[in-house]
Scaffold this motif. Structure first.
Motif, PDB file in Angstrom:
ATOM      1  N   ASP A  22       0.896  -1.280  -0.067  1.00  9.92           N
ATOM      2  CA  ASP A  22      -0.008  -0.009   0.033  1.00  9.92           C
ATOM      3  C   ASP A  22       0.796   1.352   0.101  1.00  9.92           C
ATOM      4  N   GLN A  23       1.893   1.107   0.797  1.00  5.47           N
ATOM      5  CA  GLN A  23       2.864   2.382   0.880  1.00  5.47           C
ATOM      6  C   GLN A  23       3.544   2.623  -0.528  1.00  5.47           C
ATOM      7  N   LEU A  24       3.927   1.784  -1.196  1.00  3.39           N
ATOM      8  CA  LEU A  24       4.556   1.693  -2.364  1.00  3.39           C
ATOM      9  C   LEU A  24       3.536   2.194  -3.408  1.00  3.39           C
ATOM     10  N   GLN A  25       2.294   1.428  -3.467  1.00  5.14           N
ATOM     11  CA  GLN A  25       1.274   2.159  -4.452  1.00  5.14           C
ATOM     12  C   GLN A  25       1.168   3.714  -4.229  1.00  5.14           C
ATOM     13  N   HIS A  26       1.020   4.093  -3.252  1.00  2.00           N
ATOM     14  CA  HIS A  26       0.772   5.491  -2.873  1.00  2.00           C
ATOM     15  C   HIS A  26       1.936   6.305  -3.218  1.00  2.00           C
ATOM     16  N   PHE A  27       3.355   5.877  -3.067  1.00  4.51           N
ATOM     17  CA  PHE A  27       4.635   6.405  -3.555  1.00  4.51           C
ATOM     18  C   PHE A  27       4.524   6.420  -4.964  1.00  4.51           C
ATOM     19  N   MET A  28       4.155   5.440  -5.755  1.00  2.00           N
ATOM     20  CA  MET A  28       4.256   5.414  -7.264  1.00  2.00           C
ATOM     21  C   MET A  28       3.074   6.314  -7.878  1.00  2.00           C
ATOM     22  N   LYS A  29       2.110   6.688  -7.084  1.00  2.00           N
ATOM     23  CA  LYS A  29       0.921   7.224  -7.671  1.00  2.00           C
ATOM     24  C   LYS A  29       1.395   8.189  -8.664  1.00  2.00           C
ATOM     25  N   ASN A  30       2.125   9.068  -8.185  1.00  2.00           N
ATOM     26  CA  ASN A  30       2.626  10.346  -8.945  1.00  2.00           C
ATOM     27  C   ASN A  30       3.293  10.205 -10.164  1.00  2.00           C
ATOM     28  N   TYR A  31       4.342   8.871  -9.902  1.00  2.00           N
ATOM     29  CA  TYR A  31       5.029   8.716 -11.032  1.00  2.00           C
ATOM     30  C   TYR A  31       4.109   8.050 -12.230  1.00  2.00           C
ATOM     31  N   VAL A  32       3.071   7.364 -11.711  1.00  2.00           N
ATOM     32  CA  VAL A  32       2.138   6.685 -12.766  1.00  2.00           C
ATOM     33  C   VAL A  32       1.577   7.779 -13.418  1.00  2.00           C
ATOM     34  N   ASP A  33       0.787   8.811 -12.557  1.00  2.00           N
ATOM     35  CA  ASP A  33       0.035   9.806 -13.251  1.00  2.00           C
ATOM     36  C   ASP A  33       0.754  10.596 -14.096  1.00  2.00           C
ATOM     37  N   ASP A  34       2.091  10.888 -14.029  1.00  2.00           N
ATOM     38  CA  ASP A  34       3.289  11.645 -14.852  1.00  2.00           C
ATOM     39  C   ASP A  34       3.282  10.786 -16.135  1.00  2.00           C
ATOM     40  N   LEU A  35       3.443   9.513 -16.073  1.00  2.00           N
ATOM     41  CA  LEU A  35       3.902   8.634 -17.320  1.00  2.00           C
ATOM     42  C   LEU A  35       2.672   8.407 -17.773  1.00  2.00           C
ATOM     43  N   LEU A  36       1.412   8.553 -17.483  1.00  2.00           N
ATOM     44  CA  LEU A  36       0.195   8.544 -18.178  1.00  2.00           C
ATOM     45  C   LEU A  36       0.078   9.972 -19.143  1.00  2.00           C
ATOM     46  N   GLU A  37       0.423  11.025 -18.447  1.00  2.00           N
ATOM     47  CA  GLU A  37      -0.077  12.161 -18.985  1.00  2.00           C
ATOM     48  C   GLU A  37       1.152  12.453 -20.116  1.00  2.00           C
ATOM     49  N   LEU A  38       2.392  11.745 -19.963  1.00  2.00           N
ATOM     50  CA  LEU A  38       3.431  11.926 -20.712  1.00  2.00           C
ATOM     51  C   LEU A  38       3.429  11.230 -22.426  1.00  2.00           C
ATOM     52  N   TYR A  39       2.699   9.934 -21.913  1.00  2.00           N
ATOM     53  CA  TYR A  39       2.435   9.134 -22.836  1.00  2.00           C
ATOM     54  C   TYR A  39       0.860   9.729 -23.656  1.00  2.00           C
TER      55      TYR A  39
END
Length: 103
Positions: A22-39
């Motif tokens: 759960d902590q890792l998913q919370h930590f990665m959320k901003n990275y995933v959001d950025d990657l989706l936007e950049l793609y």
């Protein structure tokens, strides 16, 4: 395309303790959001060949981590799990040695 000069280290989890899932998913959320936007939308970069800018899209090519972190980041079950431990099939661990596992 895959030259070292085109690669970017995007994140390292802070210590001193390992994150739970759960902590890792919370930590990665901003990275995933950025990657989706950049793609999806990309970014426009001006270059000599394209003075008005050219849209560049970004993709995630690889995730480098140890096995427990890979399971957490990519959503796989660890080898100790009854189900979901294999990335290629959906056979429960208890049925690996049966005839069902071969089909």
């Amino acid at each position: 395309r895959y030259r070292p000069r085109n690669l970017l280290l995007y994140g390292i989890t802070p210590g001193p303790k390992e994150f739970n899932s759960d902590q890792l998913q919370h930590f990665m959320k901003n990275y995933v959001d950025d990657l989706l936007e950049l793609y999806d939308n990309g970014i426009f970069i001006k270059m000599p060949e394209h003075p008005n800018g050219r849209r560049i899209r970004v993709i995630l090519v690889a995730v480098c981590c140890n096995h427990p972190a890979m399971c957490k980041v990519c959503g796989f079950g660890n080898h100790s799990k009854e189900e979901g431990f294999c990335t290629r099939c959906h056979i429960p661990k208890s049925k690996l040695a049966t005839e069902d596992a071969m089909h």
